[in-house]
Design an enzyme around this catalytic site. Structure first.
Site, PDB file in Angstrom:
ATOM      1  NE  ARG A   1      -1.537  -2.447   2.784  1.00  0.00           N
ATOM      2  CZ  ARG A   1      -1.713  -3.728   2.470  1.00  0.00           C
ATOM      3  NH1 ARG A   1      -2.838  -4.123   1.960  1.00  0.00           N
ATOM      4  NH2 ARG A   1      -0.759  -4.605   2.689  1.00  0.00           N
ATOM      5  CB  THR A   2       3.266   2.618   2.452  1.00  0.00           C
ATOM      6  OG1 THR A   2       2.417   2.142   3.493  1.00  0.00           O
ATOM      7  CG2 THR A   2       3.794   3.986   2.804  1.00  0.00           C
TER       8      THR A   2
ATOM      9  CE  LYS B   1      28.597  -3.864  -6.106  1.00  0.00           C
ATOM     10  NZ  LYS B   1      28.817  -2.792  -7.101  1.00  0.00           N
TER      11      LYS B   1
ATOM     12  NE  ARG C   1       6.759   0.729   5.312  1.00  0.00           N
ATOM     13  CZ  ARG C   1       5.537   0.198   5.218  1.00  0.00           C
ATOM     14  NH1 ARG C   1       5.382  -1.078   4.928  1.00  0.00           N
ATOM     15  NH2 ARG C   1       4.471   0.935   5.423  1.00  0.00           N
TER      16      ARG C   1
ATOM     17  CG  HIS D   1       2.791   4.086   8.706  1.00  0.00           C
ATOM     18  ND1 HIS D   1       3.011   4.896   7.601  1.00  0.00           N
ATOM     19  CD2 HIS D   1       2.388   2.880   8.199  1.00  0.00           C
ATOM     20  CE1 HIS D   1       2.749   4.199   6.495  1.00  0.00           C
ATOM     21  NE2 HIS D   1       2.375   2.981   6.832  1.00  0.00           N
TER      22      HIS D   1
HETATM   23  N1   CP Z   1      -0.579  -0.075   5.924  1.00  0.00           N
HETATM   24  C1   CP Z   1       0.623  -0.286   5.392  1.00  0.00           C
HETATM   25  O1   CP Z   1       1.605   0.377   5.743  1.00  0.00           O
HETATM   26  O2   CP Z   1       0.681  -1.249   4.418  1.00  0.00           O
HETATM   27  P1   CP Z   1       1.988  -1.677   3.615  1.00  0.00           P
HETATM   28  O3   CP Z   1       2.908  -2.372   4.573  1.00  0.00           O
HETATM   29  O4   CP Z   1       1.506  -2.578   2.516  1.00  0.00           O
HETATM   30  O5   CP Z   1       2.629  -0.431   3.061  1.00  0.00           O
END
Ligand code: CP
Length: 295
Positions: free
Chosen positions: A51-52, A79, A101, A129
């Site tokens: 999603r993100t 590396k 992320r 998040h």
């Molecule tokens: N909700 C969410 O962060 O989903 P993903 O891990 O698929 O990005």
């Protein structure tokens, strides 16, 4: 929005949160524009995402920005290149923003310190998040017409960056949040997240909820859900029937169907899970626009 980066819900004032939600509404049907033409966004994902990552990619493309998806597996990290050198390398190539992320808390914050780039936290460890919280607020506002709602966040709360960001954002918008799950999943320290109440009694709160927000059991962070988890804390058809008629069920995804939520509920009319996903694109458009337009 005055901050150059979005690392935490705390980076936004209450007015700025509402501004992002309103801008997302304006962007909802925009798929072709040149508002960020000439800008380059790199998705720097060291943890899996559907999603993100994809919604940030679509958001940047809809605004006319260039997007690069950094593939950790194919990169010079193999590396031995450090994360700091990776960020500095991308900065030297002239990119404008990093969407980061990582499984470790604080990596987006470090990245923002190492570089002069705009950094968006796309989920760091168990910490925050923020764009998930923003898209959740938009979903609640659109379905219920207000944000001063009564919310239960249910399940693996202690590991959840979603719960931490959302609880803080909800508190700022006047909501009341109860964090619910077995004691090992809802440690007492979570009560410090924006005036939340901690409870281990799911049944007693269901009849008063506006929002039943279900969390995934994060086995990758050490959580375990025995065969009795669904019986004790799963959102089943029977439990959903105890919610008020207008209450909605939410889940940030990915779902473990049959563990924390039953398919009957996830696919029911009171579920807004697909709306959450849909709102991810315009909300991330709004965030990228606020950070990068007019720089
Ligand atoms: N909700 C969410 O962060 O989903 P993903 O891990 O698929 O990005």
């Amino acid at each position: 929005v005055v901050a150059r980066s979005l690392l935490s819900v705390a980076d936004l004032s209450n007015d700025e949160i509402v501004e992002v939600l309103d801008l997302a509404v304006a962007f909802r049907w925009v798929t072709i524009s040149s508002l960020l033409r000439g800008r380059t966004v790199v998705n720097l994902f060291y943890e899996h995402s559907t999603r993100t990552r994809i919604s940030f990619e679509l958001a940047a493309k809809h605004l006319g920005a260039e997007v690069v998806n950094f593939s950790v597996a194919d990169s010079a990290e193999a590396k031995g290149e450090s994360l700091r050198d990776t960020a500095l390398t991308l900065e030297a190539m002239g990119v404008d923003a990093l969407v980061v992320r990582h499984s470790a808390d604080g990596v987006p914050y470090q990245t923002a310190q190492w570089t002069n780039l705009s950094v968006v936290n796309a989920g760091d460890g168990t910490n925050e998040h923020p764009t998930q919280a923003l898209l959740d607020l938009l979903t609640i506002r659109e379905r219920l017409g207000r944000l001063d709602v009564n919310v239960a966040i249910i399940g693996d709360v202690g590991h959840s960056r979603v719960a931490r960001s959302l609880t803080r954002a909800l508190y700022r918008m006047g909501a009341q949040t109860t964090l619910i799950g077995p004691p090992e999943m809802v440690p007492e320290f979570t009560a410090s997240w924006g005036g939340a109440t901690v409870s281990h009694d799911l049944e007693s709160v269901l009849p008063d909820l506006d929002v039943c927000y279900v969390l995934r059991v994060q086995r990758e962070r050490g959580a375990t859900a025995g065969s009795d988890y669904r019986k004790e804390y799963g959102i089943t058809r029977g439990r959903a029937a105890k919610l008020p008629a207008e209450a909605v069920v939410m889940h940030p995804g990915p779902m473990n169907r049959g563990v924390e939520i039953d398919s009957d509920v996830a696919d029911s009319p009171r579920s807004v899970i697909r709306e959450q996903v849909a709102n991810g694109v315009p909300v991330r458009m709004a965030v990228l626009y606020e950070l990068l337009a007019g720089e």
